[in-house]
Design a protein around this motif. Sequence first.
Motif, PDB file in Angstrom:
ATOM      1  N   LYS A  88      43.240  70.477  36.048  1.00 30.34           N
ATOM      2  CA  LYS A  88      43.851  69.243  35.558  1.00 30.34           C
ATOM      3  C   LYS A  88      42.808  68.312  34.920  1.00 30.34           C
ATOM      4  CE  LYS A  88      47.731  66.537  37.096  1.00 30.34           C
ATOM      5  NZ  LYS A  88      48.552  66.148  38.223  1.00 30.34           N
ATOM      6  N   LYS A  89      41.647  68.177  35.552  1.00 24.09           N
ATOM      7  CA  LYS A  89      40.595  67.307  35.014  1.00 24.09           C
ATOM      8  C   LYS A  89      40.043  67.861  33.705  1.00 24.09           C
ATOM      9  CE  LYS A  89      39.102  65.243  39.332  1.00 24.09           C
ATOM     10  NZ  LYS A  89      38.013  65.040  40.276  1.00 24.09           N
TER      11      LYS A  89
ATOM     12  N   THR B   4      42.533  67.073  31.030  1.00 21.45           N
ATOM     13  CA  THR B   4      42.500  65.652  30.678  1.00 21.45           C
ATOM     14  C   THR B   4      41.312  65.336  29.786  1.00 21.45           C
ATOM     15  OG1 THR B   4      43.635  65.058  32.724  1.00 21.45           O
ATOM     16  CG2 THR B   4      42.412  63.304  31.608  1.00 21.45           C
ATOM     17  N   ARG B   5      40.134  65.852  30.133  1.00 23.18           N
ATOM     18  CA  ARG B   5      38.938  65.631  29.290  1.00 23.18           C
ATOM     19  C   ARG B   5      39.159  66.176  27.886  1.00 23.18           C
ATOM     20  NH1 ARG B   5      36.119  67.078  34.154  1.00 23.18           N
ATOM     21  NH2 ARG B   5      36.083  69.230  33.437  1.00 23.18           N
TER      22      ARG B   5
ATOM     23  N   GLU C 155      46.282  70.526  20.150  1.00 29.05           N
ATOM     24  CA  GLU C 155      46.203  69.943  21.491  1.00 29.05           C
ATOM     25  C   GLU C 155      47.517  70.153  22.228  1.00 29.05           C
ATOM     26  OE1 GLU C 155      47.333  67.303  24.473  1.00 29.05           O
ATOM     27  OE2 GLU C 155      48.028  66.944  22.427  1.00 29.05           O
TER      28      GLU C 155
ATOM     29  N   THR D 222      47.918  72.384  25.611  1.00 24.77           N
ATOM     30  CA  THR D 222      48.479  71.778  26.822  1.00 24.77           C
ATOM     31  C   THR D 222      49.679  72.574  27.323  1.00 24.77           C
ATOM     32  OG1 THR D 222      47.707  69.592  26.151  1.00 24.77           O
ATOM     33  CG2 THR D 222      49.459  69.667  27.797  1.00 24.77           C
TER      34      THR D 222
ATOM     35  N   ARG E 255      42.052  66.739  26.332  1.00 19.99           N
ATOM     36  CA  ARG E 255      43.087  65.991  25.617  1.00 19.99           C
ATOM     37  C   ARG E 255      42.568  64.655  25.097  1.00 19.99           C
ATOM     38  NH1 ARG E 255      48.718  65.762  28.419  1.00 19.99           N
ATOM     39  NH2 ARG E 255      49.293  65.302  26.263  1.00 19.99           N
ATOM     40  N   VAL E 256      41.807  63.947  25.920  1.00 20.75           N
ATOM     41  CA  VAL E 256      41.240  62.662  25.484  1.00 20.75           C
ATOM     42  C   VAL E 256      40.348  62.868  24.267  1.00 20.75           C
ATOM     43  CG1 VAL E 256      39.619  60.822  26.119  1.00 20.75           C
ATOM     44  CG2 VAL E 256      41.430  61.491  27.704  1.00 20.75           C
TER      45      VAL E 256
ATOM     46  N   LYS F 298      49.830  74.479  30.998  1.00 26.48           N
ATOM     47  CA  LYS F 298      50.893  74.175  31.967  1.00 26.48           C
ATOM     48  C   LYS F 298      51.765  75.391  32.247  1.00 26.48           C
ATOM     49  CE  LYS F 298      50.985  69.227  31.311  1.00 26.48           C
ATOM     50  NZ  LYS F 298      51.755  68.044  30.915  1.00 26.48           N
TER      51      LYS F 298
END
Length: 140
Positions: free
Chosen positions: A2-3, A6-7, A112, A116, A9-10, A120
């Motif tokens: 998950k982390k 997130t990195r 992206e 994602t 995607r940002v 998932k």
Amino acid sequence: MKKALTRYRVMAYVVGVLLIVLCLIGVPLSNFDGSPMWVGDKIPTPNWFDEGSRANNIGEFITSILGTAHGWLYMIFLVFAFSLARKAKWTMAFTLGILAAGTIPVVSFWAEHKATQRIKRDHPADFGARSADQVGQLQS
């Protein structure tokens, strides 16, 4: 997982937005002054903004500052994307596609989204969802 997602995607969003600003605002403002695009070129660029005008100076600022920032941030994006690819065990082809998509304005957002979705789908337990196998076991 998950982390890492997130990195990734940002950085994908940051790099994507900077690339759009560079390509759609900075480059036209700084380069569309009627001068030839390449040395010895006889065909000039469109003359939308005079060289030295306020718009041209803003374009120069955008391309110099944001261009440099985008370059450095894209390197960070590559590291995060590659790290995510290794953790997710993506194929080399998918990984290279995701990395290359970061160089094309707007396409980076699509890439992206695809990345994602794939994360998932392939790693539902990391996101609190149940895999098809887990659902089947619960129904038995």
